[in-house]
Design a protein around this motif. Structure first.
Motif, PDB file in Angstrom:
ATOM      1  N   ALA A   1      10.797  28.002 -49.983  1.00  5.76           N
ATOM      2  CA  ALA A   1       9.938  26.865 -50.080  1.00  5.76           C
ATOM      3  C   ALA A   1      10.616  25.907 -49.305  1.00  5.76           C
ATOM      4  O   ALA A   1       9.874  25.058 -48.598  1.00  5.76           O
TER       5      ALA A   1
ATOM      6  N   ASP B   1       5.204  28.541 -48.305  1.00  9.34           N
ATOM      7  CA  ASP B   1       5.100  28.530 -49.656  1.00  9.34           C
ATOM      8  C   ASP B   1       3.365  28.376 -49.737  1.00  9.34           C
ATOM      9  O   ASP B   1       2.676  27.791 -48.556  1.00  9.34           O
TER      10      ASP B   1
ATOM     11  N   THR C   1       0.143  26.479 -51.931  1.00 10.59           N
ATOM     12  CA  THR C   1      -0.095  25.687 -53.163  1.00 10.59           C
ATOM     13  C   THR C   1      -1.631  25.762 -53.746  1.00 10.59           C
ATOM     14  O   THR C   1      -2.526  26.321 -53.269  1.00 10.59           O
TER      15      THR C   1
ATOM     16  N   HIS D   1      -1.614  20.943 -55.120  1.00 12.90           N
ATOM     17  CA  HIS D   1       0.148  20.576 -55.240  1.00 12.90           C
ATOM     18  C   HIS D   1       0.956  21.551 -55.962  1.00 12.90           C
ATOM     19  O   HIS D   1       2.280  21.655 -55.754  1.00 12.90           O
TER      20      HIS D   1
ATOM     21  N   SER E   1       3.108  24.866 -56.704  1.00 17.24           N
ATOM     22  CA  SER E   1       3.330  26.025 -55.971  1.00 17.24           C
ATOM     23  C   SER E   1       2.917  27.269 -56.375  1.00 17.24           C
ATOM     24  O   SER E   1       2.976  27.658 -57.745  1.00 17.24           O
TER      25      SER E   1
ATOM     26  N   ASP F   1       6.107  21.197 -61.942  1.00 15.44           N
ATOM     27  CA  ASP F   1       5.353  21.429 -60.830  1.00 15.44           C
ATOM     28  C   ASP F   1       4.088  20.809 -61.113  1.00 15.44           C
ATOM     29  O   ASP F   1       3.670  20.175 -60.078  1.00 15.44           O
TER      30      ASP F   1
ATOM     31  N   SER G   1       4.391  20.609 -53.624  1.00  8.43           N
ATOM     32  CA  SER G   1       5.280  21.431 -54.483  1.00  8.43           C
ATOM     33  C   SER G   1       6.565  21.059 -54.780  1.00  8.43           C
ATOM     34  O   SER G   1       7.355  20.601 -53.902  1.00  8.43           O
TER      35      SER G   1
END
Length: 342
Positions: free
Chosen positions: A128, A133, A135, A139, A141, A271, A278
């Motif tokens: 990341a 990464d 999402t 937002h 991850s 998260d 993320s």
């Protein structure tokens, strides 16, 4: 802000978590008795979950109110280090011999699953950081979902695992007298202790941010050292109490089970609450180093259970106990010198 007042709050919050955490575990264990749940299940799943509530509450407050994701990641990985260190402490407290060789294979499975999910978290943080990464829902991850999936898979494996025929679980506790308290009151007391634990965890998030401001230390170090010591207080209290009752598998199962919950569940929930993107992309990569130390300590625990070393430094303490303490001290020194200041 008065520095002394901050440390007074820190001590008061620690006392609240210890008191509420011990009550929380007591009523969870009592409910487990009423429901007919196994001792291993209580230690690895139930107790590990409820005693990790301070880490969860601290994490949510750190990312939503304070906006310090490094505090919660430091707390998560630091709590895992302390949980593994506590295994060395309870080994010393258990005076009837070396503790690790007495544990069942279910604890080995749980510790190995903890190594797996910790390694996965370290890899995901590393990826990341380089924006490798994806999402979900804007937002969150994809890696957080994968960690949650690993946690659920681990719980299914632990639940369905059957120890080899003839393996004797070490649980020498005398049968407790039938409690007169009603089940509904047990649940009410449990919820009250859980609420107090959550309040203490949220309070810790604010205190941790104040410690960062007055000391100039990094958020990663403060989370890994100060917050982790406080939020693992319930696990420490529960495990030491279980050892005194000779419920060794429950004591260690609570500690290694908390490792799974901290990474698989708390990172996922943090998260969700962290709205800036993320969360794995916004934390200090120093947490990868902390994760590697946790993997090293877990490996020492697994070897101590399976190898059954003969080299004892005292009649009741093995060499693996010393190695656990040495690795933890090495981790703290590494973080102190390598973590970026606030």
């Amino acid at each position: 802000m008065n520095t002394l007042w901050i440390w007074i709050q820190f001590a008061a919050c620690l006392g609240l978590i210890i008191l509420a955490g011990s009550r929380l575990a007591k009523y969870a264990d009592l409910f487990g008795e009423r429901a007919g749940l196994s001792k291993v299940w209580i230690g690895v799943i139930a107790l590990a979950t409820v005693t990790s509530l301070p880490e969860l509450a601290t994490g949510i407050s750190s990312v939503t109110i304070i906006g310090q994701p490094d505090l919660t990641f430091g707390d998560i990985f630091g709590a895992n280090l302390i949980n593994l260190l506590v295994i060395a402490v309870i080994d010393i407290l258990y005076r009837k011999g070396h503790l690790l060789p007495l544990l069942g294979s279910g604890v080995v499975l749980t510790a190995a699953l903890g190594v797996t999910i910790t390694a996965a978290a370290a890899v995901f943080i590393f990826l990341a950081q380089d924006n490798i990464d994806l999402t979900v829902f804007g937002h969150v991850s994809l890696y957080s979902f994968l960690l949650l999936g690993l946690y659920i898979l681990a719980q299914l494996m632990i639940f369905r695992y059957k120890p080899p025929v003839g393996e004797n679980a070490v649980d020498l506790r005398p049968a407790p007298p039938a409690p007169s308290i009603s089940t509904s009151r047990i649940v009410a007391y449990f919820l009250g202790a859980a609420l107090a634990t959550v309040i203490g965890g949220i309070w810790l998030g604010f205190i941790g941010n104040q410690i960062v401001e007055i000391t100039g230390l990094s958020s990663s170090l403060v989370g890994t050292l100060f917050l982790a010591v406080s939020t693992t207080a319930p696990e420490i209290v529960v495990s030491i109490s279980a050892v005194r009752l000779f419920a060794l598998d429950m004591a260690v199962g609570n500690l290694v089970g908390s490792v799974l919950f901290n990474i698989g569940v708390i990172i996922f929930i943090d998260d969700i609450f962290y709205r800036a993107g993320s969360i794995l992309q916004h934390v200090d990569p120093i947490h990868v180093l902390t994760a590697l130390f946790a993997i090293l300590m877990s490996t020492i625990v697994i070897i101590g259970i399976l190898f059954k070393p003969r080299l004892w430094l005292k009649p009741w303490a093995g060499l693996d106990v010393v190695l656990l303490a040495a690795v933890y001290i090495g981790a703290m020194l590494s973080l102190f010198f390598l973590a970026k200041p606030a």
